[in-house]
Write an enzyme that holds these catalytic residues in place. Structure first.
Site, mmCIF file in Angstrom:
data_model
loop_
_atom_site.group_PDB
_atom_site.id
_atom_site.type_symbol
_atom_site.label_atom_id
_atom_site.label_comp_id
_atom_site.label_asym_id
_atom_site.label_seq_id
_atom_site.Cartn_x
_atom_site.Cartn_y
_atom_site.Cartn_z
ATOM 1 N N TYR A 63 0.876 -1.175 0.000
ATOM 2 C CA TYR A 63 0.000 0.000 0.000
ATOM 3 C C TYR A 63 0.909 1.220 0.000
ATOM 4 C CZ TYR A 63 -4.045 2.799 1.540
ATOM 5 O OH TYR A 63 -5.046 3.733 1.632
ATOM 6 N N ARG B 198 -6.493 10.165 -10.727
ATOM 7 C CA ARG B 198 -5.742 10.877 -9.663
ATOM 8 C C ARG B 198 -5.272 9.835 -8.678
ATOM 9 N NH1 ARG B 198 -5.774 10.342 -4.752
ATOM 10 N NH2 ARG B 198 -7.633 11.343 -3.945
ATOM 11 N N LYS C 50 -5.858 -1.798 -2.117
ATOM 12 C CA LYS C 50 -6.945 -1.509 -1.167
ATOM 13 C C LYS C 50 -7.691 -2.805 -0.838
ATOM 14 C CE LYS C 50 -6.996 3.223 -1.162
ATOM 15 N NZ LYS C 50 -7.189 4.158 -0.086
ATOM 16 N N GLU D 62 -12.506 5.010 -6.079
ATOM 17 C CA GLU D 62 -11.167 5.342 -5.579
ATOM 18 C C GLU D 62 -10.391 6.155 -6.594
ATOM 19 O OE1 GLU D 62 -10.110 4.142 -2.454
ATOM 20 O OE2 GLU D 62 -8.504 5.601 -2.776
ATOM 21 N N ASP D 63 -9.818 7.225 -6.126
ATOM 22 C CA ASP D 63 -8.837 7.996 -6.899
ATOM 23 C C ASP D 63 -9.344 8.438 -8.274
ATOM 24 O OD1 ASP D 63 -7.377 7.693 -4.651
ATOM 25 O OD2 ASP D 63 -5.645 6.749 -5.574
ATOM 26 N N ASP E 83 -14.106 6.577 -1.313
ATOM 27 C CA ASP E 83 -13.108 6.447 -0.251
ATOM 28 C C ASP E 83 -12.359 7.756 -0.007
ATOM 29 O OD1 ASP E 83 -11.442 5.069 1.562
ATOM 30 O OD2 ASP E 83 -9.942 4.793 -0.005
ATOM 31 N N ASP E 84 -12.039 8.469 -1.068
ATOM 32 C CA ASP E 84 -11.221 9.681 -0.904
ATOM 33 C C ASP E 84 -12.003 10.798 -0.233
ATOM 34 O OD1 ASP E 84 -8.721 8.815 -2.305
ATOM 35 O OD2 ASP E 84 -10.235 8.390 -3.821
ATOM 36 N N ASN F 267 -0.353 11.696 0.021
ATOM 37 C CA ASN F 267 0.351 10.448 -0.295
ATOM 38 C C ASN F 267 0.955 10.526 -1.694
ATOM 39 O OD1 ASN F 267 -0.454 9.083 2.078
ATOM 40 N ND2 ASN F 267 -2.497 8.807 1.207
#
Ligand SMILES: NC(=O)C1=CN([C@@H]2O[C@H](COP(=O)(O)OP(=O)(O)OC[C@H]3O[C@@H](n4cnc5c(N)ncnc54)[C@H](OP(=O)(O)O)[C@@H]3O)[C@@H](O)[C@H]2O)C=CC1
Ligand SMILES: CC(=O)C(=O)O
Ligand SMILES: [Mg+2]
Length: 553
Positions: free
Chosen positions: A91, A145, A163, A234-235, A259-260, A406
């Site tokens: 991760y 992203r 994840k 996600e992302d 999630d973000d 991150n």
């Protein structure tokens, strides 16, 4: 050969460093493996081989990835027994490198790729997945992203895979119930497009209209092919992250969360609840008087701020009062309502009470706002400078500093620096892990404010309750359950998040709370669970939690 399912007690033993013990005997493949090979030796060999790669995390990632493919249970036994060591390899931060290099290190299929060229027949692509009936949780990215690394296109697949490994290790989803998905809608990353080995479509991203059509078809197809699945977005780039969460969270036939926006919001609210108490104990300041300054107003920053507002409303403040405790800085400076052409997601928090010249510099903005907490979700490495952190320490006996971007190479500041610049006073959490740091003879422990602490429990609770939707209250309660999960030992150590080694137990507490709230809000569909009190829900979650099987004797 007898095997047994690892019990929670047994795995706790592993967590305490007992490793795989007692000594198991050989596997059934008699004749195909060397006579002395057994799981215990195999475990030791794997750890030895892994560690022999020294300071080459990407090689370790590749090794672990192969291990997962040829001995999945060993991979999870190793991951669960060594969370602090292995998590950063599968991760953040290493998954960032894995994404950047995905087209070069790719070996075997591990998830589904659905491309814009599949439009019109997405269902057929989804049907290719071998474990259709078993799929319960999916992480879907469009690669636009990835962490703070920008548009990586199809190279974003390792984020979905990583994840989901945490869903398995962290909450006990069965491996075959997880489904990594990468949507390929093109990429605007010139480096990818110029790379002869790039594995995605060699085209620019589609426009918003075409993406909407694609996403609508995709979500319909998901509900038809995987009717029992819960979808984690996600992302996605910020505009699309908000747009698709809004579009599907109450309307899709399968439950959806982002999630973000929501996972990060929940994890930071939880850390903030614990941090604000510590900070207020030192300053004597009322909890309602905290002032939070965000650097970065993307999906993560705005998602977190919306969730942090409930810290204030839970203390009895009105929505307006809660909002007034929050300030934002983006690439143009402090966000004020008089700024022309403000993006939609920034309008809610734009300050209406400032009318001076635009404030652009972080130090000037800290002087103006006098924050008790500084939260970084900006992708700007080193943005929390020595001067800024020192100023926070001048304003607060215990400043709250959360550099959450991150991977670690984009962190707004390092733990070691934050400790030194505040003379050990900082209350710190970062998005990616830092090592403990000894300063003036005392050991300090960084917190990891990463959504990995909550999404496994949210997903597990959501799936066990067979929820129709993931509601804001389910997310908020996941956050509060995380905040409450600290043990006395962890509090005594000054931690604001539980130790990573306890993530499975913490996920169970989160899952039980999520089920409870799903029931309260009548979005659950697992009727038999409605008769269970909280203790039984916790027990139920624990019993449903998967552990890797290892031979025992
Ligand atoms: N810890 C965790 O669990 C999580 C961490 N993250 C991290 O959060 C980061 C941001 O994600 P996301 O919100 O989706 O990304 P975005 O790119 O949408 O947002 C970045 C924000 O930072 C602002 N920014 C960029 N440069 C500067 C600068 N020089 N000064 C001030 N502000 C600046 C941008 O301004 P503008 O709007 O003007 O462009 C934008 O508001 C990523 O690194 C990601 O890894 C995300 C989710 C979870
Ligand atoms: C942790 C995470 O979700 C991110 O950085 O995007
Ligand atoms: Mg993310």
């Amino acid at each position: 050969m007898p095997t047994r399912i690892l019990t929670p007690e047994y795995v706790n033993g592993i967590f305490k460093g007992l490793k795989i013990s007692p000594e198991p005997k050989a596997e059934p493949a008699h004749g195909l493996t060397p006579p002395a090979l057994n799981k215990s030796i195999q475990y030791k060999r794997c750890m030895l081989q892994l560690r022999s790669k020294g300071d080459r995390p990407l090689e370790k990632y590749i090794f672990l990835s192969s291990l997962k493919q040829y001995d999945e249970e060993m991979f999870y036994a190793i991951l669960m027994a060594n969370m602090p060591e292995i998590c950063p390899l599968i991760y953040t931060p290493t998954v960032g490198d894995a994404c950047l290099n995905f087209s070069h290190i790719y070996r075997k299929p591990e998830g589904l790729y659905v491309s814009i060229e599949d439009k019109g027949s997405i269902k057929n692509v989804l049907r290719v997945w071998p474990h259709k009936d078993k799929a319960r949780i999916t992480v879907v990215t469009d690669g636009s992203r990835i962490l703070g690394l920008g548009d990586l296109g199809v190279n974003g697949m390792p984020i979905s895979i990583g994840k989901l490994s945490l869903y398995i290790a962290g909450a006990g989803f069965k491996p075959e119930s997880t489904l990594p998905i990468c949507l390929d809608l093109g990429t605007n990353n010139a480096k990818n497009l110029d790379d002869p080995l790039y594995l995605g479509l060699r085209r620019k991203r589609v426009d918003d209209k075409e993406m909407d059509e694609f996403m609508d078809e995709f979500m319909h197809a998901m509900a038809e092919v995987f009717p029992n699945i819960l979808v984690q977005f996600e992302d996605f780039s910020t505009d699309h992250a908000f747009h698709y969460l809004e579009r599907y969270q109450n309307t899709a036939k399968v439950p959806v969360f982002n999630d973000d926006i929501q996972g990060t919001g929940a994890v930071v609210l939880s850390g903030f609840v614990n941090a604000a108490k510590l900070s207020s104990e030192a300053s004597g300041r009322d909890l309602t008087d905290h002032r939070v300054l965000f650097l970065g107003a993307g999906s993560a920053g705005v998602g977190v701020a919306k969730q942090v507002m409930s810290f204030f409303t839970l203390q009895g403040l009105s929505e307006e009062e809660a909002k007034s405790r929050i300030w934002f800085i983006d690439s143009q400076g402090m966000i004020t309502a008089d700024r022309p052409k403000l993006q939609a997601h920034k309008i809610y928090f734009a300050r209406k009470d400032y009318s001076g010249p635009p404030l652009k510099n972080l130090l000037d903005i800290i002087d103006y706002v006098k924050p008790t907490a500084l939260v970084g979700l900006s992708t700007m490495r080193g943005a929390f400078t020595k001067e800024a952190v020192e100023k926070m320490a001048e304003l607060n006996p215990r400043p709250i500093i959360f550099p959450l971007s991150n991977p670690v190479s984009l962190s707004e500041c390092e733990f070691k620096d934050a400790i030194e610049w505040t003379d050990g006073k900082v209350i710190f959490a970062s998005g990616s892990p830092f090592l403990p740091y000894t300063y003036k003879g005392k050991e300090y422990y960084p917190g990891q404010g990463n959504n990995m602490y909550v999404f496994p429990g949210i997903g597990f609770g959501g799936v066990l309750s067979k929820c129709k939707h993931v509601t804001p209250s389910m997310v908020e309660n996941a956050s509060l359950a995380l905040a409450e999960s600290l043990t006395q030992e962890e509090r005594d150590m000054g931690l604001i998040y539980p130790k990573l080694t306890r993530v499975r137990e913490v996920s169970m507490q989160i899952a039980a709370r999520v089920i409870h709230v799903a029931q309260e809000e009548h979005v659950d569909r697992n009727a038999p669970l409605r008769h269970m009190d909280d203790e039984h829900l916790l027990e139920f979650a624990r019993k449903r939690s998967w552990y890797p099987r290892v031979p025992s004797s």
